[in-house]
Design a protein around this motif. Structure first.
Motif, PDB file in Angstrom:
ATOM      1  N   SER A  72       0.807  -1.211   0.000  1.00  0.00           N
ATOM      2  CA  SER A  72       0.000   0.000   0.000  1.00  0.00           C
ATOM      3  C   SER A  72       0.837   1.256   0.000  1.00  0.00           C
ATOM      4  CB  SER A  72      -0.886   0.022   1.238  1.00  0.00           C
ATOM      5  OG  SER A  72      -0.098   0.135   2.403  1.00  0.00           O
ATOM      6  N   HIS A  73       2.014   1.171   0.590  1.00  0.00           N
ATOM      7  CA  HIS A  73       2.833   2.359   0.790  1.00  0.00           C
ATOM      8  C   HIS A  73       3.804   2.601  -0.359  1.00  0.00           C
ATOM      9  CE1 HIS A  73       4.642  -1.217   2.234  1.00  0.00           C
ATOM     10  NE2 HIS A  73       5.591  -0.708   2.965  1.00  0.00           N
ATOM     11  N   ALA A  74       3.716   1.816  -1.430  1.00  0.00           N
ATOM     12  CA  ALA A  74       4.521   2.086  -2.616  1.00  0.00           C
ATOM     13  C   ALA A  74       3.938   3.299  -3.347  1.00  0.00           C
ATOM     14  CB  ALA A  74       4.540   0.875  -3.537  1.00  0.00           C
ATOM     15  N   PRO A  75       4.748   4.281  -3.722  1.00  0.00           N
ATOM     16  CA  PRO A  75       4.198   5.499  -4.338  1.00  0.00           C
ATOM     17  C   PRO A  75       3.337   5.229  -5.568  1.00  0.00           C
ATOM     18  CG  PRO A  75       6.468   5.856  -3.677  1.00  0.00           C
ATOM     19  CD  PRO A  75       6.195   4.398  -3.453  1.00  0.00           C
ATOM     20  N   ALA A  76       3.744   4.283  -6.405  1.00  0.00           N
ATOM     21  CA  ALA A  76       2.959   4.013  -7.611  1.00  0.00           C
ATOM     22  C   ALA A  76       1.583   3.463  -7.271  1.00  0.00           C
ATOM     23  CB  ALA A  76       3.701   3.034  -8.511  1.00  0.00           C
ATOM     24  N   GLU A  77       1.523   2.621  -6.252  1.00  0.00           N
ATOM     25  CA  GLU A  77       0.236   2.058  -5.873  1.00  0.00           C
ATOM     26  C   GLU A  77      -0.648   3.099  -5.193  1.00  0.00           C
ATOM     27  OE1 GLU A  77      -0.658  -0.576  -7.091  1.00  0.00           O
ATOM     28  OE2 GLU A  77       1.323  -1.153  -7.809  1.00  0.00           O
ATOM     29  N   ARG A  78      -0.019   4.000  -4.466  1.00  0.00           N
ATOM     30  CA  ARG A  78      -0.782   5.092  -3.858  1.00  0.00           C
ATOM     31  C   ARG A  78      -1.432   5.950  -4.953  1.00  0.00           C
ATOM     32  NH1 ARG A  78       0.559  10.405  -1.603  1.00  0.00           N
ATOM     33  NH2 ARG A  78      -0.671  10.748   0.281  1.00  0.00           N
ATOM     34  N   ALA A  79      -0.665   6.283  -5.985  1.00  0.00           N
ATOM     35  CA  ALA A  79      -1.208   7.065  -7.090  1.00  0.00           C
ATOM     36  C   ALA A  79      -2.321   6.306  -7.799  1.00  0.00           C
ATOM     37  CB  ALA A  79      -0.085   7.406  -8.075  1.00  0.00           C
ATOM     38  N   ARG A  80      -2.136   5.012  -7.935  1.00  0.00           N
ATOM     39  CA  ARG A  80      -3.143   4.192  -8.595  1.00  0.00           C
ATOM     40  C   ARG A  80      -4.448   4.190  -7.804  1.00  0.00           C
ATOM     41  NH1 ARG A  80      -2.236  -2.237  -9.651  1.00  0.00           N
ATOM     42  NH2 ARG A  80      -3.747  -2.531 -11.329  1.00  0.00           N
ATOM     43  N   ARG A  81      -4.330   4.141  -6.494  1.00  0.00           N
ATOM     44  CA  ARG A  81      -5.510   4.128  -5.646  1.00  0.00           C
ATOM     45  C   ARG A  81      -6.290   5.440  -5.790  1.00  0.00           C
ATOM     46  NH1 ARG A  81      -2.957   3.627  -1.404  1.00  0.00           N
ATOM     47  NH2 ARG A  81      -3.140   5.617  -0.351  1.00  0.00           N
ATOM     48  N   PHE A  82      -5.573   6.569  -5.736  1.00  0.00           N
ATOM     49  CA  PHE A  82      -6.263   7.852  -5.838  1.00  0.00           C
ATOM     50  C   PHE A  82      -6.881   8.032  -7.218  1.00  0.00           C
ATOM     51  CE2 PHE A  82      -3.239   9.259  -2.335  1.00  0.00           C
ATOM     52  CZ  PHE A  82      -4.215   9.169  -1.351  1.00  0.00           C
ATOM     53  N   ALA A  83      -6.241   7.502  -8.233  1.00  0.00           N
ATOM     54  CA  ALA A  83      -6.833   7.568  -9.573  1.00  0.00           C
ATOM     55  C   ALA A  83      -8.147   6.801  -9.631  1.00  0.00           C
ATOM     56  CB  ALA A  83      -5.851   7.017 -10.605  1.00  0.00           C
ATOM     57  N   ALA A  84      -8.201   5.668  -8.939  1.00  0.00           N
ATOM     58  CA  ALA A  84      -9.442   4.897  -8.898  1.00  0.00           C
ATOM     59  C   ALA A  84     -10.557   5.698  -8.240  1.00  0.00           C
ATOM     60  CB  ALA A  84      -9.214   3.586  -8.152  1.00  0.00           C
ATOM     61  N   TRP A  85     -10.244   6.381  -7.126  1.00  0.00           N
ATOM     62  CA  TRP A  85     -11.293   7.144  -6.445  1.00  0.00           C
ATOM     63  C   TRP A  85     -11.786   8.289  -7.322  1.00  0.00           C
ATOM     64  CZ3 TRP A  85     -11.507   3.094  -4.353  1.00  0.00           C
ATOM     65  CH2 TRP A  85     -10.717   2.595  -3.327  1.00  0.00           C
ATOM     66  N   ARG A  86     -10.883   8.936  -8.046  1.00  0.00           N
ATOM     67  CA  ARG A  86     -11.311  10.011  -8.955  1.00  0.00           C
ATOM     68  C   ARG A  86     -12.228   9.453 -10.049  1.00  0.00           C
ATOM     69  NH1 ARG A  86      -5.645  11.249  -8.375  1.00  0.00           N
ATOM     70  NH2 ARG A  86      -5.383  12.990  -6.915  1.00  0.00           N
ATOM     71  N   GLY A  87     -11.909   8.254 -10.515  1.00  0.00           N
ATOM     72  CA  GLY A  87     -12.743   7.631 -11.539  1.00  0.00           C
ATOM     73  C   GLY A  87     -14.153   7.349 -11.032  1.00  0.00           C
ATOM     74  N   TYR A  88     -14.254   6.886  -9.804  1.00  0.00           N
ATOM     75  CA  TYR A  88     -15.579   6.609  -9.254  1.00  0.00           C
ATOM     76  C   TYR A  88     -16.361   7.895  -9.029  1.00  0.00           C
ATOM     77  CZ  TYR A  88     -14.551   1.671  -8.707  1.00  0.00           C
ATOM     78  OH  TYR A  88     -14.265   0.358  -8.960  1.00  0.00           O
ATOM     79  N   LEU A  89     -15.708   8.952  -8.618  1.00  0.00           N
ATOM     80  CA  LEU A  89     -16.410  10.228  -8.470  1.00  0.00           C
ATOM     81  C   LEU A  89     -16.957  10.711  -9.815  1.00  0.00           C
ATOM     82  CD1 LEU A  89     -14.194  12.212  -5.927  1.00  0.00           C
ATOM     83  CD2 LEU A  89     -16.557  11.463  -5.598  1.00  0.00           C
ATOM     84  N   LYS A  90     -16.182  10.497 -10.852  1.00  0.00           N
ATOM     85  CA  LYS A  90     -16.651  10.894 -12.184  1.00  0.00           C
ATOM     86  C   LYS A  90     -17.880  10.081 -12.583  1.00  0.00           C
ATOM     87  CE  LYS A  90     -15.006  11.629 -16.918  1.00  0.00           C
ATOM     88  NZ  LYS A  90     -13.834  11.520 -17.843  1.00  0.00           N
ATOM     89  N   GLU A  91     -17.865   8.800 -12.297  1.00  0.00           N
ATOM     90  CA  GLU A  91     -19.038   7.966 -12.592  1.00  0.00           C
ATOM     91  C   GLU A  91     -20.253   8.416 -11.792  1.00  0.00           C
ATOM     92  OE1 GLU A  91     -18.861   3.664 -13.216  1.00  0.00           O
ATOM     93  OE2 GLU A  91     -16.758   3.767 -12.601  1.00  0.00           O
TER      94      GLU A  91
END
Length: 605
Positions: A72-91
């Motif tokens: 969870s604490h890998a920077p790339a995975e952190r960015a991936r997680r936040f991108a997912a939340w932005r995608g759900y907000l858009k939906e």
């Protein structure tokens, strides 16, 4: 986000764990109606969150990902997680609110807010602080290895899942080391007291003696195979655990411990202050944590003043009650009455841990028959009372959790009993009402039984959850517990500690208080001893803002009860009010207020 035992609560604001499967994607043929579209988004968002953070999923009884320990604490995975939340907000923005039922509008509102709250912490480098002594991932794995926690270890499949999870620990430790080094480079390091509290725990986990290493507890338990587990499988699994811990976990933890004990501790000692305000972006970061943990727009300064007012109010009540206990000194000076009740031998009758647990069971037996007067709906899941595992007693706080370790789902009140002979009877009544029933058990167990979308069934909102549990302590009046002034003083002692938390948490993180100043204030206000004060202040250093939800939430529920009593008069029914507070599960305080106001209006007709 999931509701968790106290030892995991802070992870509601820390990085969720890595998604190891592909992110859920919108289906090719979108559901036809707005309600169906919302249900689909809510399901996928929850499933992704559970994959991102499988430890939290395990903590609330979702065992689909019990074999996973991603990064969870890998920077790339952190960015991936936040991108997912932005995608759900858009939906969600594409779901027409006007076409939804009131129940679905609430679900949409709560999901949007949950995603927005997570994204509000995206600018802050939480991943660079992956370790503290209260609930670090290696510590949590050790608790579960004991077989007493939320991850069940009864069957061959369950042990194999935990072995796979444990196999992820070396990679987790390696990423943690990388983050700690980056944090040192950027000036984002834990405070020295938190590091010093963490080091003994990691030292225990890093020791090569598997007869004493907490991570090897699962292996030791299998040396006497439980009923239903074949002897050959038990021997194979025990050997696999020992190999995993000795050859992979211990070396990884030794390297992590060495870094923390050396360079990192030195860097922590150079930090200009112990509070969050001494970190880069610390003031803004803490303000967001306050908003997140209280679900309000209160500023740290406003919370601090609220705490001072509440401390003064409770001190006046302590002064009034003190003569009823035969106390003749100054009830407030140097801890006064509260220090006396904590240390006087008459309030410490216990000789063994079993006696303490039996005393809690006696309180439960007294409370349980009376609960139907106060609640129309009660959980079907039973409540167990257990002692905190020895490994975590030095740093743990009493807490509630879920357990399936004997094959049945249960709620568990974990009592922290480091020394039975020093355990005071004074605070036991209020503590049971908070951690047991009707506190966390009624909130959590009832919520899991509700026909709600999965993300809502497993949601934890700190101000609501801890606010309800603190409010539940006040129900000792209705339950007849507080006719005994000793037990009532225990409730006042608990309440003033929650008020004091507003003062010390904001003092430490927003006003530049030193640890010593916070400890002195804590001892003076709560009557705590030096060790207990250090334990509490170090908790607030490790979990900034978390302790604010208790009093802020309880005050709101008390305010809503008074409003209902005043406006409904003879029509007011306490059980019906409680059912309304608990009836939709965890809610932000403003949403809860809106719900209660609507109920009052309906009852007045």
């Amino acid at each position: 986000m999931p509701t968790l035992p106290h030892r995991l609560l802070h992870r509601l604001r820390l990085p969720a764990l890595l998604l190891t499967a592909a992110l859920s994607l919108p289906t090719a043929a979108a559901p036809a109606t707005p309600a169906q579209r919302l249900a689909d988004i809510a399901t996928r968002a929850y499933d992704d969150q559970a994959r991102f953070d499988p430890l939290s999923a395990t903590g609330v009884g979702d065992h689909r990902f019990d074999d996973q320990l991603p990064l969870s604490h890998a920077p790339a995975e952190r960015a991936r997680r936040f991108a997912a939340w932005r995608g759900y907000l858009k939906e969600l923005a594409g779901v027409p609110v006007a076409a939804l039922s009131p129940a679905d509008r609430l679900t949409r509102e709560l999901l949007v807010r949950s995603l927005q709250d997570r994204l509000a912490l995206a600018p802050f480098p939480e991943h660079l602080l992956p370790l503290e002594h209260m609930s670090a991932v290696p510590v949590q794995l050790a608790v579960w290895a004991s077989g007493q926690g939320e991850q069940p270890l009864r069957t061959v499949a369950q042990h194999e899942a935990f072995l796979k999870r444990l196999a992820g620990l070396p990679a987790w430790c390696a990423q943690a080391q990388a983050n700690l080094r980056e944090g040192m480079r950027r000036g984002v390091v834990q405070s020295e007291p938190v590091v010093r509290a963490l080091l003994p725990l990691l030292a225990d986990l890093a020791q090569p003696d598997l007869a004493r290493n907490p991570l090897a507890a699962a292996a030791r338990a299998l040396d006497t195979p439980p009923a239903g587990l074949p002897v050959a499988d038990a021997a194979r699994l025990a050997a696999a655990y020992r190999t995993e811990v000795a050859e992979r976990s211990v070396p990884a933890l030794q390297a992590l411990h060495a870094l923390l004990q050396g360079e990192y501790l030195a860097a922590a000692a150079r930090r200009p202050g112990v509070g969050w305000g001494s970190l880069p972006q610390g003031a803004a970061w803490y303000r967001q944590l306050v908003r997140d943990q209280t679900t309000t727009a209160l500023t740290p300064a406003q919370v601090h003043q609220l705490g001072l007012r509440e401390v003064a109010r409770i001190q006046a009540e302590i002064t009034r009650v003190a003569p009823q206990l035969g106390f003749t000194g100054d009830p407030l000076r140097d801890g006064g009455l509260l220090a006396w009740t904590r240390t006087d031998p008459r309030f410490r009758p216990f000789k063994t841990e079993a006696e303490v647990l039996d005393a809690y069971r006696a309180i439960d037996a007294r409370v349980t028959p009376q609960l139907p007067r106060l609640f129309g709906k009660r959980p079907t899941r039973p409540l167990d009372i257990r002692a905190e595992p020895e490994f975590t007693r030095a740093t743990a706080s009493d807490h509630y959790g879920l357990s399936e370790d004997d094959g049945r789902p249960a709620g568990v009140f974990w009592a922290v009993i480091p020394d039975p002979t020093a355990y005071s009877v004074v605070g036991m009544g209020a503590l049971f009402l908070h951690e047991g029933q009707p506190g966390h058990h009624f909130h959590t167990a009832l919520q899991l039984e509700m026909p709600l979308p999965e993300f809502r069934r497993r949601t934890w909102i700190n101000a609501y959850g801890e606010g309800w549990a603190l409010y539940a302590e006040t129900l000792g009046h209705e339950l007849g517990l507080y006719t005994d002034p000793v037990v009532y003083v225990g409730q006042l002692r608990a309440e003033i500690s929650r008020a004091g938390r507003l003062v010390v948490d904001t003092g430490l993180h927003a006003q530049g208080w030193s640890r010593e100043r916070a400890m002195a204030y804590w001892r003076d206000v709560t009557g705590a001893g030096a060790a207990q004060a250090a334990n509490q202040i170090d908790r607030y250093l490790a979990w900034p803002g978390q302790a604010l939800g208790y009093k802020v939430g309880a005050l709101k529920i008390q305010e809503l009860r008074r409003r209902a009593e005043q406006q409904l008069g003879a029509k007011f029914n306490l059980a019906a009010f409680h059912d309304q507070v608990l009836g939709e599960g965890s809610l932000p305080l403003a949403v809860l207020e809106r719900r209660i106001d609507a109920w009052i209006a309906t009852q007045r007709r």
